[in-house]
Enzyme design. Sequence first.
Site, mmCIF file in Angstrom:
data_model
loop_
_atom_site.group_PDB
_atom_site.id
_atom_site.type_symbol
_atom_site.label_atom_id
_atom_site.label_comp_id
_atom_site.label_asym_id
_atom_site.label_seq_id
_atom_site.Cartn_x
_atom_site.Cartn_y
_atom_site.Cartn_z
ATOM 1 N N PHE A 88 0.898 -1.120 -0.030
ATOM 2 C CA PHE A 88 0.149 -0.051 0.109
ATOM 3 C C PHE A 88 0.999 1.451 0.018
ATOM 4 C CE2 PHE A 88 -2.873 3.027 2.070
ATOM 5 C CZ PHE A 88 -3.591 3.272 1.170
ATOM 6 N N ASP A 159 7.057 -2.537 9.009
ATOM 7 C CA ASP A 159 5.673 -2.248 8.561
ATOM 8 C C ASP A 159 4.889 -3.461 8.957
ATOM 9 O OD1 ASP A 159 3.247 -1.627 7.453
ATOM 10 O OD2 ASP A 159 4.124 -0.594 5.848
ATOM 11 N N HIS A 162 -0.404 -5.207 8.733
ATOM 12 C CA HIS A 162 -1.101 -6.498 8.658
ATOM 13 C C HIS A 162 -0.760 -7.310 9.639
ATOM 14 C CE1 HIS A 162 -0.906 -5.147 3.819
ATOM 15 N NE2 HIS A 162 -1.491 -4.535 4.676
ATOM 16 N N GLN A 185 -6.810 1.256 11.040
ATOM 17 C CA GLN A 185 -7.593 1.680 10.313
ATOM 18 C C GLN A 185 -8.993 0.795 10.073
ATOM 19 O OE1 GLN A 185 -8.168 -0.027 6.926
ATOM 20 N NE2 GLN A 185 -9.754 1.601 6.191
ATOM 21 N N LYS A 188 -8.644 -3.073 9.244
ATOM 22 C CA LYS A 188 -7.453 -3.883 9.795
ATOM 23 C C LYS A 188 -8.130 -4.679 10.762
ATOM 24 C CE LYS A 188 -4.110 -1.837 7.510
ATOM 25 N NZ LYS A 188 -4.759 -0.943 6.677
ATOM 26 N N ARG A 217 7.024 18.591 22.133
ATOM 27 C CA ARG A 217 7.033 19.039 23.554
ATOM 28 C C ARG A 217 7.392 18.046 24.641
ATOM 29 N NH1 ARG A 217 1.390 22.183 25.803
ATOM 30 N NH2 ARG A 217 2.251 23.168 27.726
ATOM 31 N N TYR A 224 5.514 25.531 27.371
ATOM 32 C CA TYR A 224 5.735 25.545 25.781
ATOM 33 C C TYR A 224 7.065 25.545 25.304
ATOM 34 C CZ TYR A 224 0.857 26.799 26.652
ATOM 35 O OH TYR A 224 -0.572 26.794 26.996
ATOM 36 N N ARG A 234 -1.179 12.626 18.216
ATOM 37 C CA ARG A 234 -1.673 11.991 19.454
ATOM 38 C C ARG A 234 -2.916 11.280 19.088
ATOM 39 N NH1 ARG A 234 -0.128 17.085 21.668
ATOM 40 N NH2 ARG A 234 -2.197 17.751 21.273
#
Length: 386
Positions: A88, A159, A162, A185, A188, A217, A224, A234
């Site tokens: 993909f 990767d 899968h 996703q 999956k 951060r 900050y 996140r």
Amino acid sequence: MSARAELEFPAWPQFDDAERAGLLRALEQGQWWRVGGAEVTAFEEEFARHHGARRALAVTNGTHALQLALEVLGLAPGEEVLVPAFTFISSSLAVQLAGGVPVPVDVDPDTYCMSPDAASAAVTDRTRVIMPVHMAGQVSDVDALGKVAADAGVLVLQDAAHAHGARWRGRRIGELEGPAAFSFQNGKLMTAGEGGAVLFDDDAMWEEAFVRHSCGRPRTDRHYRHRTSGSNFRMGEFAASVLRAQLARLEEQISVREQRWAVLRGLLSAIPGVRPQGADERCDRNPHYMAMFRVPGLGEQQRDELVDRLVGAGLPAFVGFRAVHRTEGFWRAAAPALSADELAERCPNSERLSRDCVWLHHRVLLGSEEQMHAVAALVAEEVGRL
């Protein structure tokens, strides 16, 4: 029973009161993001433990998981990352987003995973990372690829989009060489609609990944003081609460899919002209994200027509991935100096798979053994019409 009724497979995604309870738990805790909430942290701990890793970091999606892992590995602008040509597009896209140059290499014609010989031939003095994809749950030959990486002095990034719950020679994904990036996703093996995670075996790498996934951060910053570049990758508390429930039923589903694939693979193998994805027996736990097969000799148009007829009969079928160098998007960012035709000459197996490969959604393998016979009968009928 009608032919279409025989192909009524379990729905996906699956959910029950465990997801409902998790969402309510996340809602009522009063903090809906990971800073101050408990669900993301708990999911990271559970996912890492399940996969034999020291740490896990939950992120927004699988593409971001790959991009973040590459950044943590120190990929510099212009450095090369070897990716399978048959995958993909996120595999190569993540490299480009991280500033690198994806170099497509050929895959094994049986397992559809990165060929160690092709990877070895593609290594240059600009190569930084080798990124195998565990295609459809079949773990790549990490032993041979690890040797290629070691000999070349480069890194490995798995990767594993899968490969939830997969094992290689008894070792879980988090126990293999290199960080591993996952996707959650909607299609999956575990899902919250979207989401991703990266497994690390090093606390310092996890800390660096955390900082980068939170806009540069540090965790305890209140003033900050953004330490480095990054973005907001996140994961939210609601997604994590759903994934905790999804993880709890993963192993049972894998066991069913392994049993059903053993039946379906044998039936597909008996159909003239059909060649199911092969297995490397060292991958002793394959979660079977896809049920894949080839019809060698088909052209792309014929393959597409075959998939259309299977879908029309009620089977959730899809065309195989297009080789990444055959997509327009691949060439819109940093790319190798070779042309698409030159890459095609180096990747003949990927070229053929792009034309003749078909895959079935993993929910097919959650059906009954009788349904595997119905699937094979339909495939035989439609292939016979070609």
